[in-house]
Design an enzyme around this catalytic site. Structure first.
Site, PDB file in Angstrom:
ATOM      1  N   TYR A 119       7.026  -9.675   6.833  1.00 48.15           N
ATOM      2  CA  TYR A 119       7.038  -8.331   7.345  1.00 48.15           C
ATOM      3  C   TYR A 119       7.703  -8.065   8.483  1.00 48.15           C
ATOM      4  O   TYR A 119       7.488  -8.854   9.664  1.00 48.15           O
ATOM      5  CB  TYR A 119       5.464  -7.906   7.036  1.00 48.15           C
ATOM      6  CG  TYR A 119       4.967  -7.791   5.892  1.00 48.15           C
ATOM      7  CD1 TYR A 119       4.845  -6.641   5.094  1.00 48.15           C
ATOM      8  CD2 TYR A 119       4.346  -8.867   5.111  1.00 48.15           C
ATOM      9  CE1 TYR A 119       4.165  -6.319   3.759  1.00 48.15           C
ATOM     10  CE2 TYR A 119       3.554  -8.789   3.978  1.00 48.15           C
ATOM     11  CZ  TYR A 119       3.642  -7.381   3.379  1.00 48.15           C
ATOM     12  OH  TYR A 119       3.107  -7.246   2.052  1.00 48.15           O
ATOM     13  N   ASP A 122       1.007  -1.203   0.002  1.00 48.47           N
ATOM     14  CA  ASP A 122      -0.083  -0.008  -0.131  1.00 48.47           C
ATOM     15  C   ASP A 122       0.739   1.201   0.221  1.00 48.47           C
ATOM     16  O   ASP A 122       2.127   1.219   0.237  1.00 48.47           O
ATOM     17  CB  ASP A 122      -0.924  -0.080   1.334  1.00 48.47           C
ATOM     18  CG  ASP A 122      -1.932  -1.156   1.124  1.00 48.47           C
ATOM     19  OD1 ASP A 122      -2.466  -1.375  -0.034  1.00 48.47           O
ATOM     20  OD2 ASP A 122      -2.584  -1.469   2.253  1.00 48.47           O
TER      21      ASP A 122
END
EC number: 5.4.99.12
Length: 271
Positions: free
Chosen positions: A136, A57
């Site tokens: 992540y 994003d």
């Protein structure tokens, strides 16, 4: 006329996502994919369209990212008898060396994107579908620091790390993460297999590590927000399984800002 033979390559890269509207091409905003496509098309003198290992994003960073593309140009690790480097770049049907291509693309993509290497793969290889796991990190810090702006989330006080790790263990026992997913996403299933979810204390802050076979849109930031609510006492440990079982995004914590999120590792069975 006989069609020219195409070669498929993976490109490994890293980028700081602050000034990009994510990886994927957007109609009216700059993206990493758009910049990379233009650079490759310019150097290879043909229309290049990359396919990413996933989408990040707006404002999310990647220290490790892969995409694939097809080209009529062969990329070799050394000169292999080709004498004129300039003609290699100008002629899309010629042979170009790996190091020259890395330098040429890095010169065009700007400082916020770094090309690491190109890897020859079989024509069926796919950067997104062949990935077996993704990892992540989410970074938080506790004292205002101008050098952590855009790469870490400032918290006013330290949460209960032990309690957050207990909550993370509860999350790992589940597979349906509908409660952490953005609504109206085009996915066939919200099931994921998480193999690591852990907060680690670092100097001046915390880093949340999470690894899974796949992730839903906004999933990591929603998980981090929920765990921080547990660590701050806004949610109890007993609330976590209830949130998961509800499959309702509105029951989970708010998504944390994008700035602290990094895609760090993509794994493939053949790399």
């Amino acid at each position: 006329m006989e069609a020219q033979k195409k070669h498929r390559y993976f490109v490994e890269l890293a980028y700081k996502g602050t000034n990009f509207h994510g990886w994927q091409i957007q109609p009216n905003a700059i993206s990493v994919q758009e910049v990379l496509n233009k650079a490759l098309s310019t150097v290879l003198r043909e229309e290049i369209e990359t396919v990413g290992c996933g989408r990040t994003d707006t404002g999310v960073h990647a220290t490790n990212f892969f995409s694939h593309f097809d080209t009529v140009t062969e990329i070799r690790s050394q000169q292999s008898g080709v004498s004129n480097g300039e003609s290699e770049i100008r002629n899309p049907q010629s042979i170009i060396t790996h190091d020259r291509l890395v330098k040429a693309i890095n010169a065009l993509v700007g400082y916020e994107i770094a090309i690491k290497r190109f890897i020859k793969v079989v024509p069926e290889a796919h950067a997104r579908f062949d990935a077996t796991s993704r990892s992540y990190e989410y970074h938080v810090h506790f004292v205002k620091d101008p050098f952590k702006l855009e790469i870490s989330y400032l918290l006013g006080s330290q949460p209960d790390v032990e309690l957050m790790n207990k909550a993370a263990s509860v999350i790992m026992q589940h597979t349906d993460f509908s409660c952490f997913s953005k609504s109206n996403t085009q996915t066939f299933t919200n099931n994921c297999k998480i193999t690591r979810a852990e907060w680690v204390q670092v100097e001046g802050g915390l880093v949340f590590h999470i690894t899974a076979d796949r992730f839903l849109r906004n999933m990591v930031r929603a998980i981090v927000g929920t765990l921080l609510d547990v660590g701050k006492g806004n949610l109890s440990l007993n609330d976590v399984p209830k949130i998961l079982e509800s499959k309702n995004r509105s029951n989970a914590g708010e998504s944390v800002p994008a700035a602290g999120l990094f895609l760090t590792t993509i794994t493939y069975p053949y790399l």
